[in-house]
Design a protein around this motif. Structure first.
Motif, PDB file in Angstrom:
ATOM      1  N   SER A   2      -2.546   5.130  -8.445  1.00 15.36           N
ATOM      2  CA  SER A   2      -1.142   4.779  -8.614  1.00 15.36           C
ATOM      3  C   SER A   2      -0.624   3.975  -7.424  1.00 15.36           C
ATOM      4  O   SER A   2      -0.992   4.236  -6.279  1.00 15.36           O
ATOM      5  CB  SER A   2      -0.327   6.069  -8.753  1.00 15.36           C
ATOM      6  OG  SER A   2       1.045   5.780  -8.686  1.00 15.36           O
ATOM      7  N   ASP A   4       2.638   3.967  -6.982  1.00 16.85           N
ATOM      8  CA  ASP A   4       3.987   4.534  -6.871  1.00 16.85           C
ATOM      9  C   ASP A   4       4.428   4.743  -5.431  1.00 16.85           C
ATOM     10  O   ASP A   4       5.601   4.582  -5.106  1.00 16.85           O
ATOM     11  CB  ASP A   4       4.081   5.861  -7.623  1.00 16.85           C
ATOM     12  CG  ASP A   4       3.952   5.675  -9.128  1.00 16.85           C
ATOM     13  OD1 ASP A   4       4.077   4.525  -9.600  1.00 16.85           O
ATOM     14  OD2 ASP A   4       3.714   6.679  -9.818  1.00 16.85           O
ATOM     15  N   ASN A   5       3.501   5.099  -4.546  1.00 22.22           N
ATOM     16  CA  ASN A   5       3.842   5.371  -3.148  1.00 22.22           C
ATOM     17  C   ASN A   5       3.622   4.168  -2.240  1.00 22.22           C
ATOM     18  O   ASN A   5       3.717   4.280  -1.026  1.00 22.22           O
ATOM     19  CB  ASN A   5       3.044   6.568  -2.628  1.00 22.22           C
ATOM     20  CG  ASN A   5       3.418   7.842  -3.344  1.00 22.22           C
ATOM     21  OD1 ASN A   5       4.580   8.049  -3.704  1.00 22.22           O
ATOM     22  ND2 ASN A   5       2.434   8.691  -3.585  1.00 22.22           N
ATOM     23  N   GLY A   6       3.316   3.021  -2.820  1.00 20.14           N
ATOM     24  CA  GLY A   6       3.113   1.810  -2.033  1.00 20.14           C
ATOM     25  C   GLY A   6       1.818   1.851  -1.240  1.00 20.14           C
ATOM     26  O   GLY A   6       0.939   2.663  -1.496  1.00 20.14           O
ATOM     27  N   TRP A   8      -0.585   2.492   2.012  1.00 20.31           N
ATOM     28  CA  TRP A   8      -0.656   3.618   2.946  1.00 20.31           C
ATOM     29  C   TRP A   8      -1.998   3.598   3.664  1.00 20.31           C
ATOM     30  O   TRP A   8      -2.913   2.884   3.283  1.00 20.31           O
ATOM     31  CB  TRP A   8      -0.457   4.956   2.241  1.00 20.31           C
ATOM     32  CG  TRP A   8      -1.314   5.135   1.006  1.00 20.31           C
ATOM     33  CD1 TRP A   8      -0.955   4.864  -0.285  1.00 20.31           C
ATOM     34  CD2 TRP A   8      -2.670   5.591   0.947  1.00 20.31           C
ATOM     35  NE1 TRP A   8      -2.004   5.133  -1.137  1.00 20.31           N
ATOM     36  CE2 TRP A   8      -3.068   5.580  -0.412  1.00 20.31           C
ATOM     37  CE3 TRP A   8      -3.595   6.015   1.897  1.00 20.31           C
ATOM     38  CZ2 TRP A   8      -4.341   5.966  -0.827  1.00 20.31           C
ATOM     39  CZ3 TRP A   8      -4.863   6.399   1.486  1.00 20.31           C
ATOM     40  CH2 TRP A   8      -5.213   6.385   0.142  1.00 20.31           C
ATOM     41  N   SER A  31       0.975  -4.828   3.453  1.00 22.95           N
ATOM     42  CA  SER A  31       0.459  -4.079   4.604  1.00 22.95           C
ATOM     43  C   SER A  31      -0.072  -5.001   5.697  1.00 22.95           C
ATOM     44  O   SER A  31      -0.334  -4.552   6.811  1.00 22.95           O
ATOM     45  CB  SER A  31      -0.648  -3.107   4.171  1.00 22.95           C
ATOM     46  OG  SER A  31      -1.808  -3.784   3.742  1.00 22.95           O
ATOM     47  N   HIS A 108      -4.045  -5.013  -5.172  1.00 23.78           N
ATOM     48  CA  HIS A 108      -4.205  -4.032  -4.106  1.00 23.78           C
ATOM     49  C   HIS A 108      -5.640  -3.533  -4.087  1.00 23.78           C
ATOM     50  O   HIS A 108      -6.325  -3.550  -5.116  1.00 23.78           O
ATOM     51  CB  HIS A 108      -3.250  -2.853  -4.315  1.00 23.78           C
ATOM     52  CG  HIS A 108      -1.824  -3.246  -4.181  1.00 23.78           C
ATOM     53  ND1 HIS A 108      -1.134  -3.870  -5.205  1.00 23.78           N
ATOM     54  CD2 HIS A 108      -0.960  -3.130  -3.145  1.00 23.78           C
ATOM     55  CE1 HIS A 108       0.097  -4.111  -4.796  1.00 23.78           C
ATOM     56  NE2 HIS A 108       0.229  -3.679  -3.557  1.00 23.78           N
ATOM     57  N   ARG A 110      -8.142  -0.291  -2.814  1.00 27.07           N
ATOM     58  CA  ARG A 110      -8.375   1.050  -2.273  1.00 27.07           C
ATOM     59  C   ARG A 110      -9.586   0.940  -1.363  1.00 27.07           C
ATOM     60  O   ARG A 110     -10.623   0.417  -1.760  1.00 27.07           O
ATOM     61  CB  ARG A 110      -8.625   2.029  -3.429  1.00 27.07           C
ATOM     62  CG  ARG A 110      -8.974   3.432  -3.020  1.00 27.07           C
ATOM     63  CD  ARG A 110      -7.792   4.129  -2.311  1.00 27.07           C
ATOM     64  NE  ARG A 110      -8.103   5.528  -2.115  1.00 27.07           N
ATOM     65  CZ  ARG A 110      -8.781   6.008  -1.076  1.00 27.07           C
ATOM     66  NH1 ARG A 110      -9.214   5.197  -0.121  1.00 27.07           N
ATOM     67  NH2 ARG A 110      -9.027   7.295  -0.971  1.00 27.07           N
TER      68      ARG A 110
END
Length: 164
Positions: A2, A4-6, A8, A31, A108, A110
């Protein structure tokens, strides 16, 4: 995964020998740092610096999550002792692939970097670098990079190195 939390980043606590652990991040354009990198001052475990025969330094302070991806810099939980060739070109090549992919697609990534220590060694033998696109299946890698320097033998327990 997700968004949702931007974006990180999470760094493992240092272990009882002050060694770094797994670093995790969700990376996107937002980022990327906008300021220039400050000089590094932290001496990670096994920091036993010496000059190579070409007058370059043997060791770099290696970011687990590269500065160009998140702007994380003088953080003991993100810096390990790595040889010059381990850091540049090897780690840098894969970090730049992430940056280029994000710039090209706007997607994005991961990202996880796992240093591998044996026993009580203060210098990691290498790192596993894993990356995958969040929004699509068109970008991924899972590589292991050995922390070595051609022409030198490293004592991973202390960080001392001898020329072959």
């Amino acid at each position: 995964m997700s968004l949702d939390n931007g974006v990180w980043q999470i760094f493992s606590d240092l272990d009882s020998l002050n060694r770094v652990g797994v670093a995790n991040a969700l990376i996107g354009k937002e980022s990327f740092p906008h300021e220039t990198i400050e000089p590094l001052s932290i001496k990670p475990t096994g920091w036993n610096q010496k000059k190579l025969s070409d007058s370059q330094w043997l060791y770099n302070r290696c970011h687990l999550v590269g500065y160009q991806l998140t702007g994380e810099n003088n953080n003991m939980k993100n810096l390990m002792t790595g040889t010059r060739s381990f850091n540049t070109p090897h780690m840098l090549n894969y970090e730049n692939q992430i940056m280029d992919y994000i710039r090209l697609t706007g997607n994005h990534v991961r990202y996880r970097v796992t240093p591998h220590f044996i026993g009580d060694e203060l210098v990691a033998r290498g790192v596993q670098m894993e990356a995958t696109s969040v929004e699509s299946n068109d970008f991924a890698y899972n590589v292991y990079i050995f922390n070595i320097q051609e022409g030198y033998t490293i004592d991973y327990t202390t960080g001392k190195a001898t020329k072959n």
